[in-house]
Design a protein around this motif. Structure first.
Motif, PDB file in Angstrom:
ATOM      1  N   ILE A 254       0.820  -1.206   0.000  1.00 43.96           N
ATOM      2  CA  ILE A 254       0.000   0.000   0.000  1.00 43.96           C
ATOM      3  C   ILE A 254       0.860   1.264   0.000  1.00 43.96           C
ATOM      4  N   ILE A 255       0.425   2.260  -0.775  1.00 41.82           N
ATOM      5  CA  ILE A 255       0.929   3.631  -0.664  1.00 41.82           C
ATOM      6  C   ILE A 255      -0.276   4.508  -0.364  1.00 41.82           C
ATOM      7  N   THR A 256      -0.220   5.275   0.724  1.00 43.29           N
ATOM      8  CA  THR A 256      -1.354   6.131   1.056  1.00 43.29           C
ATOM      9  C   THR A 256      -0.891   7.415   1.712  1.00 43.29           C
ATOM     10  N   PRO A 264      -2.197   4.481  10.121  1.00 45.26           N
ATOM     11  CA  PRO A 264      -1.678   3.671  11.243  1.00 45.26           C
ATOM     12  C   PRO A 264      -1.798   2.167  10.997  1.00 45.26           C
ATOM     13  N   PHE A 265      -2.866   1.732  10.334  1.00 41.47           N
ATOM     14  CA  PHE A 265      -3.051   0.307  10.030  1.00 41.47           C
ATOM     15  C   PHE A 265      -1.949  -0.173   9.093  1.00 41.47           C
ATOM     16  N   VAL A 266      -1.653   0.623   8.063  1.00 43.11           N
ATOM     17  CA  VAL A 266      -0.614   0.260   7.091  1.00 43.11           C
ATOM     18  C   VAL A 266       0.748   0.171   7.782  1.00 43.11           C
ATOM     19  N   ILE A 267       1.037   1.136   8.644  1.00 43.77           N
ATOM     20  CA  ILE A 267       2.327   1.159   9.333  1.00 43.77           C
ATOM     21  C   ILE A 267       2.425   0.029  10.353  1.00 43.77           C
ATOM     22  N   GLN A 268       1.366  -0.149  11.140  1.00 43.70           N
ATOM     23  CA  GLN A 268       1.379  -1.172  12.195  1.00 43.70           C
ATOM     24  C   GLN A 268       1.596  -2.571  11.628  1.00 43.70           C
ATOM     25  N   HIS A 269       0.934  -2.866  10.494  1.00 46.57           N
ATOM     26  CA  HIS A 269       1.042  -4.200   9.899  1.00 46.57           C
ATOM     27  C   HIS A 269       2.192  -4.294   8.894  1.00 46.57           C
ATOM     28  N   ASN A 270       2.884  -3.168   8.683  1.00 47.47           N
ATOM     29  CA  ASN A 270       4.049  -3.138   7.792  1.00 47.47           C
ATOM     30  C   ASN A 270       3.710  -3.711   6.413  1.00 47.47           C
ATOM     31  N   VAL A 297       4.983  -7.885   1.145  1.00 47.13           N
ATOM     32  CA  VAL A 297       4.150  -8.915   0.507  1.00 47.13           C
ATOM     33  C   VAL A 297       3.858 -10.055   1.472  1.00 47.13           C
ATOM     34  N   ASP A 298       4.877 -10.474   2.229  1.00 45.33           N
ATOM     35  CA  ASP A 298       4.676 -11.562   3.202  1.00 45.33           C
ATOM     36  C   ASP A 298       3.642 -11.170   4.255  1.00 45.33           C
ATOM     37  N   ASN A 299       3.705  -9.934   4.721  1.00 44.42           N
ATOM     38  CA  ASN A 299       2.732  -9.461   5.711  1.00 44.42           C
ATOM     39  C   ASN A 299       1.331  -9.366   5.119  1.00 44.42           C
ATOM     40  N   LEU A 300       1.243  -8.974   3.861  1.00 45.72           N
ATOM     41  CA  LEU A 300      -0.057  -8.935   3.182  1.00 45.72           C
ATOM     42  C   LEU A 300      -0.656 -10.336   3.070  1.00 45.72           C
TER      43      LEU A 300
END
Length: 325
Positions: A254-256, A264-270, A297-300
């Motif tokens: 993600i880019i936002t 915060p969700f994007v950063i927290q879940h990396n 990608v692995d975290n996604l």
């Protein structure tokens, strides 16, 4: 306890709004939650029957899950029930999206028992306006999908933007970012392609994840490259765009916008990175190591399984129902 859901959407719709609602309905159905009535019945007799059915939720042993916004007709009926046993799962706050006062939506919430909202920012906003009921945070919308063929994502400067392209006015300025490649997905009348702006067409929501080509998924809105301005841009401070879920199941980092409620969700879940301006993207990609990209990608991948199973909706509904125990 008898639990029902109110169906109130256009089943023919293929946009993100319809997709999210249909997915929630399917998840609840798989949980054994019965549809109390069907949506958009036109005849006077059928509407009268709807009214009679909805009044039954006044009984203490019944709970009704409603996806909001709903039609004015059904909203009027629910107000008469004084909110007893009613859980609202919010998809949109139209008052904020349209630049009006939140009180317009709050009038529909005041007598309800429980709200399921997108995130902590939306929860805080609603609480500040005086809502006294229970608030549950969904965190992210689930995304049910047809089987998704495995795509090996690689670090490139190709960026996907999917959604309502007509309202995304910043697209007309993407030609200034000519060292990036943008792949656009959705309905778009002004589909003027160039070397680095490629219009890929519109796909049904259930097959879209398999169609997305690129390395990153962009979540941005408004009128400008440098900030999410305008009504649609400002709305990003409060809502969880459904394209976040689309990109997660598509394994697109993600880019936002850094001030978006989902940041915060994007950063927290990396699972990606945030920027103040779209002009920062090229530099961030050039400095990124392939191992960092692969970690995204692995975290996604771990999150994708949860969304495909409807986990976030199930958890939120379970928490909401526990309130009545």
């Amino acid at each position: 306890m008898n639990i029902y859901q109110l169906e109130d959407y256009d089943v023919q719709g293929v946009d993100a709004g319809s997709k999210a609602r249909i997915d929630v309905c399917q998840i609840l159905h798989e949980q054994g939650i019965e549809a109390l009535l069907h949506h958009y019945e036109k005849s006077r007799m059928k509407r009268l029957l709807e009214s009679i059915k909805l009044t039954f939720i006044k009984k203490k042993d019944k709970r009704l899950i409603v996806q909001y916004p709903i039609s004015r007709w059904n909203q009027k009926i629910l107000r008469r029930s004084k909110g007893q046993g009613i859980i609202y799962l919010i998809h949109d706050l139209q008052s904020i999206r349209c630049g009006r006062l939140l009180q317009e939506d709050l009038q529909n919430f005041t007598s309800m028992d429980t709200l399921i909202v997108h995130n902590s920012v939306m929860a805080k906003l609603i609480r500040q306006t005086g809502f006294q009921g229970n608030i549950i945070e969904l965190m992210v919308f689930d995304y049910l999908s047809n089987p998704i063929p495995w795509q090996q994502r690689k670090l490139t400067k190709e960026i996907v933007y999917a959604g309502n392209l007509e309202k995304s006015h910043f697209i007309s300025q993407l030609h200034h970012l000519d060292n990036l490649i943008f792949r656009l997905y959705g309905r778009y009348i002004k589909a003027n392609q160039s070397r680095h702006i490629l219009y890929e067409g519109a796909y049904p929501a259930n097959t879209l994840p398999a169609a997305l080509k690129g390395s990153f998924g962009l979540i941005w809105d408004g009128d400008d490259l440098n900030s999410c301005r305008g009504l649609n841009g400002e709305y990003m401070r409060y809502n969880n765009p459904h394209k976040l879920s689309l990109y997660i199941v598509s394994l697109l980092p993600i880019i936002t916008w850094s001030k978006a409620a989902i940041a915060p969700f994007v950063i927290q879940h990396n699972i990606g990175f945030v920027v103040d301006s779209l002009t920062e993207i090229e530099g961030r990609i050039l400095m990124m190591h392939s191992s960092t990209y692969q970690l995204y990608v692995d975290n996604l991948l771990r999150l994708r399984d949860k969304l495909l199973m409807g986990m976030y909706t199930k958890q939120a509904i379970t928490k909401a129902l526990h309130v009545y125990e």
